[in-house]
Design a protein around this motif. Structure first.
Motif, PDB file in Angstrom:
ATOM      1  N   ARG A 121       9.369  36.279  -9.075  1.00 21.56           N
ATOM      2  CA  ARG A 121       8.877  37.630  -8.765  1.00 21.56           C
ATOM      3  C   ARG A 121       9.627  38.606  -9.662  1.00 21.56           C
ATOM      4  O   ARG A 121      10.718  38.317 -10.130  1.00 21.56           O
ATOM      5  CB  ARG A 121       9.176  37.992  -7.296  1.00 21.56           C
ATOM      6  N   GLU A 122       9.066  39.755  -9.887  1.00 22.72           N
ATOM      7  CA  GLU A 122       9.790  40.808 -10.626  1.00 22.72           C
ATOM      8  C   GLU A 122      10.279  41.828  -9.595  1.00 22.72           C
ATOM      9  O   GLU A 122       9.606  42.052  -8.594  1.00 22.72           O
ATOM     10  CB  GLU A 122       8.827  41.512 -11.590  1.00 22.72           C
ATOM     11  N   ILE A 123      11.421  42.420  -9.839  1.00 22.32           N
ATOM     12  CA  ILE A 123      11.904  43.490  -8.953  1.00 22.32           C
ATOM     13  C   ILE A 123      12.484  44.574  -9.852  1.00 22.32           C
ATOM     14  O   ILE A 123      13.277  44.294 -10.743  1.00 22.32           O
ATOM     15  CB  ILE A 123      12.932  42.933  -7.929  1.00 22.32           C
ATOM     16  N   ARG A 124      11.988  45.801  -9.691  1.00 23.75           N
ATOM     17  CA  ARG A 124      12.406  46.875 -10.594  1.00 23.75           C
ATOM     18  C   ARG A 124      13.554  47.674  -9.965  1.00 23.75           C
ATOM     19  O   ARG A 124      13.439  48.137  -8.830  1.00 23.75           O
ATOM     20  CB  ARG A 124      11.213  47.777 -10.946  1.00 23.75           C
ATOM     21  N   ILE A 125      14.645  47.798 -10.750  1.00 25.86           N
ATOM     22  CA  ILE A 125      15.890  48.384 -10.238  1.00 25.86           C
ATOM     23  C   ILE A 125      16.333  49.535 -11.144  1.00 25.86           C
ATOM     24  O   ILE A 125      16.167  49.460 -12.376  1.00 25.86           O
ATOM     25  CB  ILE A 125      17.005  47.294 -10.237  1.00 25.86           C
ATOM     26  N   THR A 126      16.907  50.567 -10.556  1.00 23.48           N
ATOM     27  CA  THR A 126      17.657  51.594 -11.312  1.00 23.48           C
ATOM     28  C   THR A 126      19.129  51.299 -11.062  1.00 23.48           C
ATOM     29  O   THR A 126      19.529  51.135  -9.896  1.00 23.48           O
ATOM     30  CB  THR A 126      17.309  53.009 -10.802  1.00 23.48           C
ATOM     31  N   ALA A 127      19.919  51.172 -12.139  1.00 25.63           N
ATOM     32  CA  ALA A 127      21.323  50.768 -11.958  1.00 25.63           C
ATOM     33  C   ALA A 127      22.245  51.530 -12.906  1.00 25.63           C
ATOM     34  O   ALA A 127      21.846  51.909 -14.013  1.00 25.63           O
ATOM     35  CB  ALA A 127      21.459  49.267 -12.213  1.00 25.63           C
ATOM     36  N   GLY A 128      23.462  51.732 -12.440  1.00 26.05           N
ATOM     37  CA  GLY A 128      24.474  52.367 -13.285  1.00 26.05           C
ATOM     38  C   GLY A 128      25.855  51.954 -12.808  1.00 26.05           C
ATOM     39  O   GLY A 128      25.987  51.373 -11.729  1.00 26.05           O
ATOM     40  N   TYR A 129      26.873  52.270 -13.644  1.00 28.75           N
ATOM     41  CA  TYR A 129      28.225  51.885 -13.214  1.00 28.75           C
ATOM     42  C   TYR A 129      29.237  52.978 -13.506  1.00 28.75           C
ATOM     43  O   TYR A 129      29.077  53.763 -14.435  1.00 28.75           O
ATOM     44  CB  TYR A 129      28.651  50.571 -13.875  1.00 28.75           C
TER      45      TYR A 129
END
Ligand SMILES: Nc1ncnc2c1ncn2[C@@H]1O[C@H](COP(=O)(O)OP(=O)(O)OP(=O)(O)O)[C@@H](O)[C@H]1O
Ligand SMILES: C[C@@](O)(CCO)CC(=O)[O-]
Ligand SMILES: [Mg+2]
Length: 318
Positions: free
Chosen positions: A176-184
């Motif tokens: 499956r694809e899962i769309r994420i917004t990420a930062g560190y």
């Protein structure tokens, strides 16, 4: 010359619990660590992005200038030494590591360094290891360096894709694809240090600890079903639950806790820390407001698109 590319990773669910045998879900992403290995008259390790900027250590004498250097290079050095010990061979080389992110930010850079050197240096020595063999060796090395840890990061960066790690071992790709917004943001401790703190909580309060860890395990298994169904509402809700449980384990940080609770009030579907914690990475189900919230804590946004490719090794005749 050997050129290696290793995807970094996001932990979607189950960090820390997976160290104690519970399940987890992680995803390889498009941020890639690059490692170049060329013949050289000495063993030299160069890295662009360590906290000791532009580090270059002559490994001939294996002398390291400081405690900090040896700590920072421990994963890379242990990997090179592994081949000498297990394969009885050592072939001098210039090993150059180029990372797209800062070290120790919850994105599996420790795993990627090991996987990259295992994949590249074994090929440089003339071996053809499969991704699974690279993952297995790399997990062993990461465990030796950290003293604690799971197969999750080394398998995810070796194999690529979206992976479920069931209780009791093994792994299963989730198609499956899962769309994420990420930062560190920068962290206050390395994963190895945070793992030790979590272990001391277990020793101080074993029954409470086990309840927390098994609750994370239940959350992971519900999340797997929700991901397979494509139920974003449920996935997001479980991300908030997982973050709350990690907060109870003491591995989150106030700026990120504030961000996650603000996100929930604003109606973002789901956010949580990702990786070892103590700062580092935060992930949200894809949402423009998540980028804004992440920028308010000075987070560096990363390319969190899924990488179906795992470690890639190329031999280039110069
Ligand atoms: N570019 C690099 N060159 C050499 N070593 C690196 C590099 N980036 C990371 N490392 C090694 O990995 C260590 C950081 O590992 P740590 O597990 O704390 O962070 P992480 O793997 O990014 O996060 P997490 O384990 O939470 O996903 C550094 O201290 C260093 O030893
Ligand atoms: C905290 C942890 O679960 C994830 C670190 O990215 C450690 C591990 O699984 O080895
Ligand atoms: Mg790590």
């Amino acid at each position: 010359m050997i050129e290696v590319e290793v995807p970094l990773k996001l932990t979607l669910f189950g960090e820390h619990a997976v160290v104690y045998g519970e399940p987890a879900i992680a995803m390889a992403i498009n941020e890639k660590m690059k490692i170049k290995i060329v013949p050289y008259h000495k063993m030299i390790l160069k890295s662009n992005s360590l906290s000791i900027k532009g580090i270059k250590v002559d490994l001939e004498e294996m002398k390291l200038e400081s405690e900090e250097t040896s700590k920072v290079l421990s994963y890379a050095l242990s990997t090179i030494n592994f081949f000498e010990k297990e394969y009885g061979t050592r072939k001098n080389a210039l090993i150059e590591i180029e990372s797209p992110v800062d070290p120790s930010v919850g994105l599996g850079t420790s795993a990627a360094v090991i996987v990259g050197i295992v994949g590249g240096y074994s090929r440089y020595l003339g071996y053809e290891l499969t991704r699974e063999e690279i993952a297995k060796i790399s997990h062993k090395i990461e465990l030796t360096v950290q003293g604690l840890g799971s197969r999750m990061d080394t398998y995810t960066t070796s194999l690529g894709g979206l992976i479920y790690f069931p209780k009791g071992g093994g792994y299963e790709k989730i198609r499956r694809e899962i769309r994420i917004t990420a930062g560190y943001i920068r962290r206050i401790a390395t994963t190895a240090e945070i793992l030790k703190r979590v272990k001391s909580l277990k020793e101080k309060n074993p029954d409470l600890f086990n309840d927390l860890i098994s609750s994370i395990g239940k959350t992971v298994n519900k999340a797997k079903i929700a991901i397979e169904k494509g139920d974003e509402e449920e996935i997001g809700e479980l991300m908030y639950v997982n973050h709350g449980l990690l907060m109870s384990l003491g591995v989150t940080l106030p700026p990120i806790d504030n961000l996650v609770s603000t996100a929930k009030i604003l109606g973002l579907k789901g956010c949580k820390i990702s990786g070892g914690g103590g700062g580092g990475s935060t992930i949200c189900l894809e949402d423009e407001r998540a980028r804004i919230l992440l920028s308010t804590i000075g987070a560096k946004i990363i390319d969190s698109r899924i990488s179906q490719e795992g470690v890639m090794i190329k031999e280039i005749n110069q």
